[in-house]
Design a protein around this motif. Structure first.
Motif, PDB file in Angstrom:
ATOM      1  N   ASN A  35      41.771  39.354  25.891  1.00 46.48           N
ATOM      2  CA  ASN A  35      40.646  39.679  26.774  1.00 46.48           C
ATOM      3  C   ASN A  35      40.273  38.495  27.652  1.00 46.48           C
ATOM      4  O   ASN A  35      40.023  38.648  28.847  1.00 46.48           O
ATOM      5  N   LEU A  36      40.256  37.311  27.064  1.00 42.61           N
ATOM      6  CA  LEU A  36      39.924  36.109  27.817  1.00 42.61           C
ATOM      7  C   LEU A  36      40.950  35.845  28.917  1.00 42.61           C
ATOM      8  O   LEU A  36      40.596  35.540  30.056  1.00 42.61           O
ATOM      9  N   SER A  37      42.220  35.990  28.595  1.00 40.95           N
ATOM     10  CA  SER A  37      43.254  35.743  29.610  1.00 40.95           C
ATOM     11  C   SER A  37      43.215  36.794  30.712  1.00 40.95           C
ATOM     12  O   SER A  37      43.473  36.492  31.876  1.00 40.95           O
ATOM     13  N   ASN A  38      42.843  38.027  30.367  1.00 40.25           N
ATOM     14  CA  ASN A  38      42.689  39.061  31.406  1.00 40.25           C
ATOM     15  C   ASN A  38      41.535  38.714  32.347  1.00 40.25           C
ATOM     16  O   ASN A  38      41.631  38.893  33.561  1.00 40.25           O
ATOM     17  N   GLU A  39      40.437  38.199  31.771  1.00 39.73           N
ATOM     18  CA  GLU A  39      39.305  37.791  32.605  1.00 39.73           C
ATOM     19  C   GLU A  39      39.682  36.611  33.493  1.00 39.73           C
ATOM     20  O   GLU A  39      39.300  36.563  34.667  1.00 39.73           O
ATOM     21  N   LEU A  40      40.443  35.665  32.954  1.00 41.73           N
ATOM     22  CA  LEU A  40      40.897  34.522  33.742  1.00 41.73           C
ATOM     23  C   LEU A  40      41.782  34.993  34.892  1.00 41.73           C
ATOM     24  O   LEU A  40      41.626  34.555  36.038  1.00 41.73           O
ATOM     25  N   GLU A  41      42.689  35.898  34.604  1.00 38.45           N
ATOM     26  CA  GLU A  41      43.576  36.437  35.642  1.00 38.45           C
ATOM     27  C   GLU A  41      42.771  37.099  36.757  1.00 38.45           C
ATOM     28  O   GLU A  41      42.998  36.838  37.944  1.00 38.45           O
ATOM     29  N   GLU A  42      41.816  37.926  36.387  1.00 36.80           N
ATOM     30  CA  GLU A  42      41.002  38.604  37.400  1.00 36.80           C
ATOM     31  C   GLU A  42      40.189  37.612  38.228  1.00 36.80           C
ATOM     32  O   GLU A  42      40.072  37.752  39.440  1.00 36.80           O
ATOM     33  N   MET A  43      39.620  36.604  37.547  1.00 37.27           N
ATOM     34  CA  MET A  43      38.858  35.579  38.275  1.00 37.27           C
ATOM     35  C   MET A  43      39.729  34.862  39.291  1.00 37.27           C
ATOM     36  O   MET A  43      39.322  34.651  40.436  1.00 37.27           O
ATOM     37  N   LEU A  44      40.936  34.478  38.881  1.00 42.38           N
ATOM     38  CA  LEU A  44      41.833  33.762  39.780  1.00 42.38           C
ATOM     39  C   LEU A  44      42.221  34.619  40.986  1.00 42.38           C
ATOM     40  O   LEU A  44      42.130  34.177  42.130  1.00 42.38           O
ATOM     41  N   VAL A  45      42.640  35.833  40.708  1.00 40.99           N
ATOM     42  CA  VAL A  45      43.094  36.701  41.800  1.00 40.99           C
ATOM     43  C   VAL A  45      41.933  37.041  42.729  1.00 40.99           C
ATOM     44  O   VAL A  45      42.075  36.996  43.953  1.00 40.99           O
ATOM     45  N   ASN A  46      40.753  37.337  42.162  1.00 39.16           N
ATOM     46  CA  ASN A  46      39.584  37.630  43.011  1.00 39.16           C
ATOM     47  C   ASN A  46      39.191  36.421  43.854  1.00 39.16           C
ATOM     48  O   ASN A  46      38.870  36.560  45.035  1.00 39.16           O
ATOM     49  N   ALA A  47      39.227  35.241  43.243  1.00 39.24           N
ATOM     50  CA  ALA A  47      38.862  34.031  43.984  1.00 39.24           C
ATOM     51  C   ALA A  47      39.844  33.792  45.129  1.00 39.24           C
ATOM     52  O   ALA A  47      39.444  33.469  46.241  1.00 39.24           O
ATOM     53  N   PHE A  48      41.134  33.970  44.861  1.00 41.22           N
ATOM     54  CA  PHE A  48      42.117  33.777  45.916  1.00 41.22           C
ATOM     55  C   PHE A  48      42.011  34.834  47.006  1.00 41.22           C
ATOM     56  O   PHE A  48      42.188  34.547  48.187  1.00 41.22           O
ATOM     57  N   SER A  49      41.712  36.055  46.616  1.00 41.80           N
ATOM     58  CA  SER A  49      41.634  37.123  47.619  1.00 41.80           C
ATOM     59  C   SER A  49      40.435  36.938  48.546  1.00 41.80           C
ATOM     60  O   SER A  49      40.422  37.436  49.665  1.00 41.80           O
ATOM     61  N   GLN A  50      39.417  36.184  48.094  1.00 43.76           N
ATOM     62  CA  GLN A  50      38.228  35.961  48.915  1.00 43.76           C
ATOM     63  C   GLN A  50      38.346  34.746  49.820  1.00 43.76           C
ATOM     64  O   GLN A  50      37.537  34.565  50.723  1.00 43.76           O
ATOM     65  N   LEU A  51      39.327  33.890  49.549  1.00 43.06           N
ATOM     66  CA  LEU A  51      39.499  32.717  50.403  1.00 43.06           C
ATOM     67  C   LEU A  51      40.000  33.140  51.781  1.00 43.06           C
ATOM     68  O   LEU A  51      40.929  33.920  51.894  1.00 43.06           O
ATOM     69  N   SER A  52      39.385  32.621  52.804  1.00 44.63           N
ATOM     70  CA  SER A  52      39.823  32.984  54.148  1.00 44.63           C
ATOM     71  C   SER A  52      40.966  32.094  54.580  1.00 44.63           C
ATOM     72  O   SER A  52      40.955  30.885  54.370  1.00 44.63           O
TER      73      SER A  52
END
Length: 193
Positions: free
Chosen positions: A118-135
């Motif tokens: 569960n923790l690694s899934n949350e980390l994955e989502e955080m990383l991908v969401n953070a990257f997708s928001q970078l302009s």
């Protein structure tokens, strides 16, 4: 405001004890004693010791992901960039396991596998969401697919080390082996997606 101070005091006490003795060997009573509060107060703010750990780890991971996202983002070579990103993510996972949870608990506890998944899934989502928001930073869909692919593969391999290694030194050797022998091929495979 008082509630925030109490929660922070609980997390700070837990962090000190988890780092010193490991998650498994730290009791809620010891956390309460270190935080100078009643044991019942911990349960007012957290459902369980695992919930305290999760909150602590999410705080640490959020700061680390922010640092990871905003450091070395000027890498022009996509292969080098992805390699660097995955290694930093793996080091973050290693630090979480080594400093907060403890390898013995990871190998011996039936609940640790589900917790880490569960923790690694949350980390994955955080990383991908953070990257997708970078302009302006590789926002194209292929980049995010590659990132998902690499993180999923890497976390499966890296967490398998924790569950199959006999000692801490075995875990470190496996990380070095992953970096040298496996990661370059995963990155090349991701780039061809």
């Amino acid at each position: 405001m008082e509630a925030d101070k109490i929660k922070e005091s609980i997390k700070r006490a837990a962090q000190e004890l988890f780092r010193k003795f490991g998650y498994h060997k730290t009791s809620v009573n010891e956390i309460a004693k270190r935080a100078k509060i009643a044991k019942a107060t911990i349960y007012k703010y957290f459902e369980s010791k695992e919930d305290v750990l999760h909150s602590l780890l999410m705080d640490y991971i959020k700061v680390s992901v922010n640092d990871l996202i905003h450091s070395n983002t000027h890498e022009d070579d996509e292969e080098a960039h992805l390699n660097m990103l995955i290694m930093k993510t793996c080091r973050l996972s290693y630090t979480v396991c080594n400093e907060f949870i403890g390898w013995d608990f990871i190998r011996e506890s039936a609940n640790s596998q589900a917790f880490l998944k569960n923790l690694s899934n949350e980390l994955e989502e955080m990383l991908v969401n953070a990257f997708s928001q970078l302009s302006g930073l590789r926002k194209q869909e292929n980049y995010l697919k590659r990132l998902h692919f690499l993180i999923k593969c890497s976390k499966s391999i890296v967490f398998s080390f924790a569950f199959t290694s006999v000692s801490d030194s075995d875990v470190r050797k496996n990380f070095v082996s992953f970096q040298k022998d496996i990661l370059p091929y995963l990155v090349k495979a991701a780039i061809t997606i």
